[in-house]
Design a protein around this motif. Structure first.
Motif, mmCIF file in Angstrom:
data_model
loop_
_atom_site.group_PDB
_atom_site.id
_atom_site.type_symbol
_atom_site.label_atom_id
_atom_site.label_comp_id
_atom_site.label_asym_id
_atom_site.label_seq_id
_atom_site.Cartn_x
_atom_site.Cartn_y
_atom_site.Cartn_z
ATOM 1 N N GLN A 40 0.821 -1.206 0.000
ATOM 2 C CA GLN A 40 0.000 0.000 0.000
ATOM 3 C C GLN A 40 0.864 1.270 0.000
ATOM 4 O O GLN A 40 0.629 2.212 0.756
ATOM 5 C CB GLN A 40 -0.962 -0.003 1.190
ATOM 6 C CG GLN A 40 -1.997 -1.114 1.110
ATOM 7 C CD GLN A 40 -3.015 -1.074 2.241
ATOM 8 O OE1 GLN A 40 -2.811 -0.407 3.254
ATOM 9 N NE2 GLN A 40 -4.110 -1.795 2.084
ATOM 10 N N GLY A 41 1.902 1.243 -0.847
ATOM 11 C CA GLY A 41 2.763 2.406 -1.008
ATOM 12 C C GLY A 41 3.787 2.597 0.094
ATOM 13 O O GLY A 41 4.498 3.613 0.095
ATOM 14 N N GLN A 42 3.895 1.654 1.020
ATOM 15 C CA GLN A 42 4.844 1.761 2.118
ATOM 16 C C GLN A 42 5.895 0.656 2.008
ATOM 17 O O GLN A 42 5.555 -0.505 1.766
ATOM 18 C CB GLN A 42 4.135 1.613 3.472
ATOM 19 C CG GLN A 42 2.952 2.542 3.642
ATOM 20 C CD GLN A 42 2.134 2.183 4.863
ATOM 21 O OE1 GLN A 42 2.246 2.815 5.911
ATOM 22 N NE2 GLN A 42 1.317 1.154 4.752
ATOM 23 N N LYS A 43 7.151 1.007 2.185
ATOM 24 C CA LYS A 43 8.206 0.009 2.193
ATOM 25 C C LYS A 43 8.303 -0.596 3.590
ATOM 26 O O LYS A 43 8.512 0.127 4.571
ATOM 27 C CB LYS A 43 9.540 0.635 1.781
ATOM 28 C CG LYS A 43 9.588 1.025 0.301
ATOM 29 C CD LYS A 43 10.954 1.545 -0.101
ATOM 30 C CE LYS A 43 10.997 1.877 -1.591
ATOM 31 N NZ LYS A 43 12.328 2.378 -2.003
ATOM 32 N N VAL A 44 8.135 -1.907 3.676
ATOM 33 C CA VAL A 44 8.138 -2.587 4.964
ATOM 34 C C VAL A 44 9.117 -3.744 4.926
ATOM 35 O O VAL A 44 9.517 -4.222 3.848
ATOM 36 C CB VAL A 44 6.726 -3.119 5.322
ATOM 37 C CG1 VAL A 44 5.712 -1.997 5.304
ATOM 38 C CG2 VAL A 44 6.306 -4.224 4.362
ATOM 39 N N THR A 45 9.500 -4.201 6.106
ATOM 40 C CA THR A 45 10.357 -5.384 6.230
ATOM 41 C C THR A 45 9.478 -6.614 6.344
ATOM 42 O O THR A 45 8.630 -6.706 7.231
ATOM 43 C CB THR A 45 11.263 -5.280 7.460
ATOM 44 O OG1 THR A 45 12.092 -4.119 7.333
ATOM 45 C CG2 THR A 45 12.142 -6.511 7.591
ATOM 46 N N ALA A 46 9.662 -7.528 5.408
ATOM 47 C CA ALA A 46 8.931 -8.795 5.423
ATOM 48 C C ALA A 46 9.941 -9.926 5.518
ATOM 49 O O ALA A 46 11.165 -9.708 5.479
ATOM 50 C CB ALA A 46 8.079 -8.930 4.164
ATOM 51 N N TYR A 47 9.436 -11.151 5.641
ATOM 52 C CA TYR A 47 10.303 -12.325 5.792
ATOM 53 C C TYR A 47 9.843 -13.383 4.800
ATOM 54 O O TYR A 47 8.694 -13.849 4.857
ATOM 55 C CB TYR A 47 10.268 -12.828 7.231
ATOM 56 C CG TYR A 47 10.739 -11.768 8.204
ATOM 57 C CD1 TYR A 47 12.081 -11.636 8.528
ATOM 58 C CD2 TYR A 47 9.830 -10.856 8.745
ATOM 59 C CE1 TYR A 47 12.509 -10.628 9.382
ATOM 60 C CE2 TYR A 47 10.256 -9.846 9.596
ATOM 61 C CZ TYR A 47 11.596 -9.742 9.913
ATOM 62 O OH TYR A 47 12.031 -8.748 10.752
ATOM 63 N N ALA A 48 10.753 -13.723 3.874
ATOM 64 C CA ALA A 48 10.420 -14.645 2.791
ATOM 65 C C ALA A 48 11.142 -15.968 2.984
ATOM 66 O O ALA A 48 12.209 -16.040 3.600
ATOM 67 C CB ALA A 48 10.788 -14.039 1.442
ATOM 68 N N LYS A 49 10.550 -17.022 2.432
ATOM 69 C CA LYS A 49 11.148 -18.347 2.470
ATOM 70 C C LYS A 49 11.598 -18.709 1.063
ATOM 71 O O LYS A 49 10.816 -18.632 0.109
ATOM 72 C CB LYS A 49 10.124 -19.374 2.980
ATOM 73 C CG LYS A 49 10.747 -20.663 3.486
ATOM 74 C CD LYS A 49 9.706 -21.472 4.246
ATOM 75 C CE LYS A 49 10.365 -22.637 4.973
ATOM 76 N NZ LYS A 49 9.378 -23.403 5.771
#
Length: 522
Positions: A385-394
């Motif tokens: 939604q237009g925000q850069k966030v930290t996610a966790y991918a496998k």
């Protein structure tokens, strides 16, 4: 001829036994039904509806069931094992003896329209303790949500009890739309006098009171009777500078904050106390918003204004409904404002990021120290939604990732985020599968056979014995029929062959010769 008949009959018996064994599993396969029933088929926006999922089988079962719904119409509240964003899942491995289960899920009606709450297999679906896979019939239920009838009654404001006024006393919530009027029509306090005099467009006032004043009564009436007014920090005054907040929430959810700067006794001048130095965040200098700037800023829904001390001076902070998060409004050098998460213990600030779905809101957080990242997941940067966030991918797959977040009234947790469908679902980390190591001596011991395995082995043995019995019975019956037919033919003198004596010679003799020959032979 005899051998040929026996062979044919034996093949028929073997074919019958093969058909029997080939359909054993089909004959004994279990069956189950998953039913869905709603507490009401028609509800109004803002009300609660429960959905009961019933599982009934003809043998002990375990289950995995997914319940699907329209997240823009219903908001999942609880009752399942994992859910939100349009899907709820329920899981139970069973106890080996129960063949029926029931789970009740709770939803809140948040949008108008009709939705079908349907069920389907999840994590293998239903499995029987005796037969394994089952034939399952999945059910569904329909729920229609409509806007409530608007109440014509209201209790208004101005009672002067410190809680503000203007909140209607209807039993149902208004739909999330309507007037955006968030102004006050009147504002009075006791004791004290507002400075300047009240005007609906002015949001900051000063009040001078005796040093020993502990509380004031606020009477605030909204301009729109459908708007909601809340008052905070009017009953915990201390000597010195205090702030009381009056938040007006319009029918459509927009907010306006009126601030009362209450001085109990003498208060040092701003110049004597000193200004707060600018806050450096990622190389950019920010300053705390003034009261006028705060009044124009729209705080996240449900956050309550308050005060904290920062570098020896009080600042305005907003606290989340679950009391776990505080945010502040900061201004950059160009006059642009932005909300930041304020970490009081560390005196640090992080950009406030919120994901808004049709039915839910999620505040995206950075995992605190001590929060373990699930095994196999690594940090990646993702735009939501237009925000850069930290996610966790496998395995570097970013279609479905983990995000650490919380609902404004919930607890922080990891959520599964589907970047294709743009949905959130609560994540439950699977339990590690622990394999026990055994010694060579233990490995050579006889394996443990469960009661179910014993029952299956007994059935197989019984089928084999039944098949062999059928084959032997068929062979015996064939032999008996053959010899009986041979004896009958011999007695009738037809097709009887005795050693090498021609048939014509046997038939040419009279009865006496034949009887005499018979006596001689005897």
């Amino acid at each position: 001829m005899k051998a040929k008949r026996i062979t044919v009959f034996g093949l028929i018996c073997l074919l019958a036994a093969g058909l029997l064994f080939g359909h054993v599993q089909d004959v004994y396969a279990g069956s189950a039904t998953v039913s869905v029933s709603a507490s009401a088929s028609s509800v109004t926006t803002g009300s609660t509806v429960t959905v009961t999922v019933g599982i009934s089988a003809d043998e002990p079962v375990g289950y995995g069931v997914a319940i699907s719904y329209d997240a823009s119409i219903l908001e999942y509240q609880g009752g399942g094992d994992n859910g939100g964003g349009g899907t709820v899942t329920i899981l139970n491995e069973g106890d080996g003896s129960s063949s029926s289960f029931s789970r009740t899920l709770t939803f809140k009606a948040v949008g108008n329209g009709s939705t079908t709450v349907s069920t389907s297999a999840f994590a293998g679906g239903l499995f029987g303790y005796n037969t394994g896979d089952m034939a399952v019939t999945y059910g569904s239920a329909s729920i229609t949500v409509s806007a409530p009838q608007q109440s014509t009654e209201g209790n208004g404001g101005g009672s002067g009890n410190g809680n503000g006024g203007g909140e209607g006393n209807g039993n149902t919530s208004a739909p999330p739309s309507g007037s955006g009027d968030n102004l006050l029509k009147s504002l009075e306090i006791s004791p004290g006098t507002l400075s300047p005099a009240f005007q609906s467009s002015v949001t900051s006032y000063t009040v001078q009171l005796p040093e020993d004043t502990k509380s004031i009564v606020v009477s605030a009436v909204p301009n729109d009777s459908k708007a909601k007014v809340t008052v905070s920090h009017n009953n915990d005054l201390e000597p010195g500078a205090n702030k009381t907040y009056i938040v007006v929430t319009a029918e459509n959810g927009t907010q306006r904050t009126y601030v009362l700067n209450i001085n109990c006794g003498e208060v040092p001048d701003e110049d004597e106390e000193g200004d707060i130095s600018s806050v450096q965040i990622n190389g950019t200098a920010y300053t705390f918003a003034t009261e006028e700037q705060l009044a124009e800023a729209e705080s996240p829904e449900g956050f309550e204004a308050g005060e904290e001390e920062y570098e020896g001076k009080k600042i305005t902070v907003y606290t989340s409904p679950n009391r776990l998060l505080q945010i502040v409004y900061l201004m950059d050098g160009e006059g642009n404002g932005q909300w930041f998460v304020y970490k009081k213990d560390q005196k640090s600030f992080l950009p406030y990021k919120e994901y808004q779905a049709a039915a839910n809101r999620y505040i995206i957080l950075e995992p605190e120290e001590g929060v373990a990242i699930p095994t196999g997941y690594t940090a990646v940067e993702l735009e939501i939604q237009g925000q850069k966030v930290t996610a966790y991918a496998k395995n570097e797959q970013t279609e479905i990732v983990l995000i650490y977040a919380m609902k404004p009234d919930g607890e922080p947790a990891f959520y599964l985020y589907d970047s294709i469908e743009d949905t959130f679902m609560r994540y439950i980390e699977p339990e590690d599968t622990v394999q026990e190591l055994v010694t060579t001596e233990e490995a050579t011991e006889a394996p443990v056979v469960t009661e179910n395995e014993k029952l299956q082995n007994f059935r197989i043995l019984l089928y084999i014995l039944c098949g062999l019995s059928l084959i032997l019975a068929g062979m015996l019956a064939g032999v008996i029929v053959y010899f009986k037919k041979t004896v009958n033919q011999a007695e009738a003198g037809s097709d009887f062959v005795d050693y090498d004596i021609p048939k014509e010679e046997l038939l040419s003799g009279n009865d006496e010769n034949r009887s005499g020959q018979t006596e001689e032979d005897n």
